[in-house]
Design a protein around this motif. Structure first.
Motif, PDB file in Angstrom:
ATOM      1  N   GLY A  35      33.638 143.227  31.727  1.00  0.00           N
ATOM      2  CA  GLY A  35      32.478 143.759  31.021  1.00  0.00           C
ATOM      3  C   GLY A  35      32.684 145.143  30.458  1.00  0.00           C
ATOM      4  O   GLY A  35      31.719 145.817  30.109  1.00  0.00           O
ATOM      5  N   ILE A  36      33.936 145.568  30.366  1.00  0.00           N
ATOM      6  CA  ILE A  36      34.244 146.902  29.864  1.00  0.00           C
ATOM      7  C   ILE A  36      34.762 146.777  28.436  1.00  0.00           C
ATOM      8  O   ILE A  36      35.599 145.928  28.136  1.00  0.00           O
ATOM      9  CB  ILE A  36      35.301 147.583  30.757  1.00  0.00           C
ATOM     10  CG1 ILE A  36      34.756 147.721  32.173  1.00  0.00           C
ATOM     11  CG2 ILE A  36      35.704 148.936  30.196  1.00  0.00           C
ATOM     12  CD1 ILE A  36      35.791 148.161  33.179  1.00  0.00           C
ATOM     13  N   GLU A  37      34.257 147.647  27.545  1.00  0.00           N
ATOM     14  CA  GLU A  37      34.737 147.627  26.170  1.00  0.00           C
ATOM     15  C   GLU A  37      36.185 148.117  26.123  1.00  0.00           C
ATOM     16  O   GLU A  37      36.533 149.113  26.756  1.00  0.00           O
ATOM     17  CB  GLU A  37      33.869 148.513  25.274  1.00  0.00           C
ATOM     18  CG  GLU A  37      32.527 147.906  24.949  1.00  0.00           C
ATOM     19  CD  GLU A  37      31.768 148.688  23.909  1.00  0.00           C
ATOM     20  OE1 GLU A  37      32.103 148.576  22.730  1.00  0.00           O
ATOM     21  OE2 GLU A  37      30.847 149.414  24.301  1.00  0.00           O
ATOM     22  N   VAL A  38      37.005 147.416  25.354  1.00  0.00           N
ATOM     23  CA  VAL A  38      38.433 147.727  25.273  1.00  0.00           C
ATOM     24  C   VAL A  38      38.750 148.189  23.846  1.00  0.00           C
ATOM     25  O   VAL A  38      38.412 147.516  22.885  1.00  0.00           O
ATOM     26  CB  VAL A  38      39.283 146.492  25.636  1.00  0.00           C
ATOM     27  CG1 VAL A  38      40.751 146.804  25.501  1.00  0.00           C
ATOM     28  CG2 VAL A  38      38.948 146.021  27.038  1.00  0.00           C
ATOM     29  N   PHE A  39      39.415 149.345  23.745  1.00  0.00           N
ATOM     30  CA  PHE A  39      39.825 149.905  22.461  1.00  0.00           C
ATOM     31  C   PHE A  39      41.315 150.186  22.510  1.00  0.00           C
ATOM     32  O   PHE A  39      41.860 150.525  23.565  1.00  0.00           O
ATOM     33  CB  PHE A  39      39.082 151.217  22.186  1.00  0.00           C
ATOM     34  CG  PHE A  39      37.607 151.031  21.939  1.00  0.00           C
ATOM     35  CD1 PHE A  39      37.139 150.739  20.673  1.00  0.00           C
ATOM     36  CD2 PHE A  39      36.702 151.166  22.964  1.00  0.00           C
ATOM     37  CE1 PHE A  39      35.793 150.575  20.438  1.00  0.00           C
ATOM     38  CE2 PHE A  39      35.355 151.010  22.750  1.00  0.00           C
ATOM     39  CZ  PHE A  39      34.898 150.702  21.476  1.00  0.00           C
ATOM     40  N   PRO A  40      41.994 150.085  21.375  1.00  0.00           N
ATOM     41  CA  PRO A  40      43.429 150.370  21.369  1.00  0.00           C
ATOM     42  C   PRO A  40      43.764 151.857  21.548  1.00  0.00           C
ATOM     43  O   PRO A  40      44.843 152.197  22.014  1.00  0.00           O
ATOM     44  CB  PRO A  40      43.907 149.869  20.013  1.00  0.00           C
ATOM     45  CG  PRO A  40      42.694 149.696  19.182  1.00  0.00           C
ATOM     46  CD  PRO A  40      41.532 149.554  20.101  1.00  0.00           C
ATOM     47  N   SER A  41      42.825 152.747  21.168  1.00  0.00           N
ATOM     48  CA  SER A  41      43.086 154.179  21.324  1.00  0.00           C
ATOM     49  C   SER A  41      41.767 154.927  21.483  1.00  0.00           C
ATOM     50  O   SER A  41      40.686 154.395  21.229  1.00  0.00           O
ATOM     51  CB  SER A  41      43.836 154.728  20.104  1.00  0.00           C
ATOM     52  OG  SER A  41      42.990 154.714  18.967  1.00  0.00           O
ATOM     53  N   TYR A  42      41.886 156.173  21.888  1.00  0.00           N
ATOM     54  CA  TYR A  42      40.708 157.019  22.071  1.00  0.00           C
ATOM     55  C   TYR A  42      40.017 157.265  20.736  1.00  0.00           C
ATOM     56  O   TYR A  42      38.778 157.265  20.647  1.00  0.00           O
ATOM     57  CB  TYR A  42      41.125 158.341  22.712  1.00  0.00           C
ATOM     58  CG  TYR A  42      39.984 159.302  22.909  1.00  0.00           C
ATOM     59  CD1 TYR A  42      39.066 159.097  23.926  1.00  0.00           C
ATOM     60  CD2 TYR A  42      39.824 160.403  22.086  1.00  0.00           C
ATOM     61  CE1 TYR A  42      38.008 159.973  24.109  1.00  0.00           C
ATOM     62  CE2 TYR A  42      38.781 161.278  22.259  1.00  0.00           C
ATOM     63  CZ  TYR A  42      37.873 161.063  23.275  1.00  0.00           C
ATOM     64  OH  TYR A  42      36.843 161.931  23.443  1.00  0.00           O
ATOM     65  N   GLY A  43      40.815 157.458  19.696  1.00  0.00           N
ATOM     66  CA  GLY A  43      40.257 157.709  18.366  1.00  0.00           C
ATOM     67  C   GLY A  43      39.444 156.536  17.847  1.00  0.00           C
ATOM     68  O   GLY A  43      38.386 156.724  17.243  1.00  0.00           O
ATOM     69  N   SER A  44      39.938 155.337  18.080  1.00  0.00           N
ATOM     70  CA  SER A  44      39.186 154.174  17.620  1.00  0.00           C
ATOM     71  C   SER A  44      37.901 154.002  18.423  1.00  0.00           C
ATOM     72  O   SER A  44      36.883 153.553  17.893  1.00  0.00           O
ATOM     73  CB  SER A  44      40.044 152.915  17.694  1.00  0.00           C
ATOM     74  OG  SER A  44      40.372 152.612  19.026  1.00  0.00           O
ATOM     75  N   ASN A  45      37.923 154.404  19.690  1.00  0.00           N
ATOM     76  CA  ASN A  45      36.717 154.382  20.506  1.00  0.00           C
ATOM     77  C   ASN A  45      35.675 155.336  19.927  1.00  0.00           C
ATOM     78  O   ASN A  45      34.519 154.960  19.740  1.00  0.00           O
ATOM     79  CB  ASN A  45      37.054 154.772  21.942  1.00  0.00           C
ATOM     80  CG  ASN A  45      35.840 154.827  22.845  1.00  0.00           C
ATOM     81  OD1 ASN A  45      34.739 154.512  22.453  1.00  0.00           O
ATOM     82  ND2 ASN A  45      36.054 155.251  24.069  1.00  0.00           N
TER      83      ASN A  45
END
Length: 76
Positions: A35-45
């Motif tokens: 249930g955790i959102e997954v992003f490839p990088s901090y910037g994209s988050n």
């Protein structure tokens, strides 16, 4: 003029609901099994959160403007 307000009000409400739905669907699709959102990088988050926040604000304003136009188009 009332017909124009009514059509524009319905269009704004429908478009605002669609934008809100699309943002929520994208958030749901980014979640993993925990249930955790997954992003490839901090910037994209950060950019996704900023864009989604702006998009949700615009969607809410569109819905409110559409409701106001619909109320304004009611016969008196």
């Amino acid at each position: 003029m009332d017909l124009l307000y009514r059509i524009l009000g319905i269009a704004l409400v429908a478009l605002g609901i669609f934008i809100n739905y699309s943002i929520n669907r994208d958030r749901f699709n980014r979640r993993n099994q925990a249930g955790i959102e997954v992003f490839p990088s901090y910037g994209s988050n950060q950019s996704a959160q900023f864009a989604e926040g702006c998009g949700k604000t615009v969607a809410i304003l569109m819905i409110l403007a559409g409701i106001i136009l619909l109320v304004a188009s009611l016969p008196q």
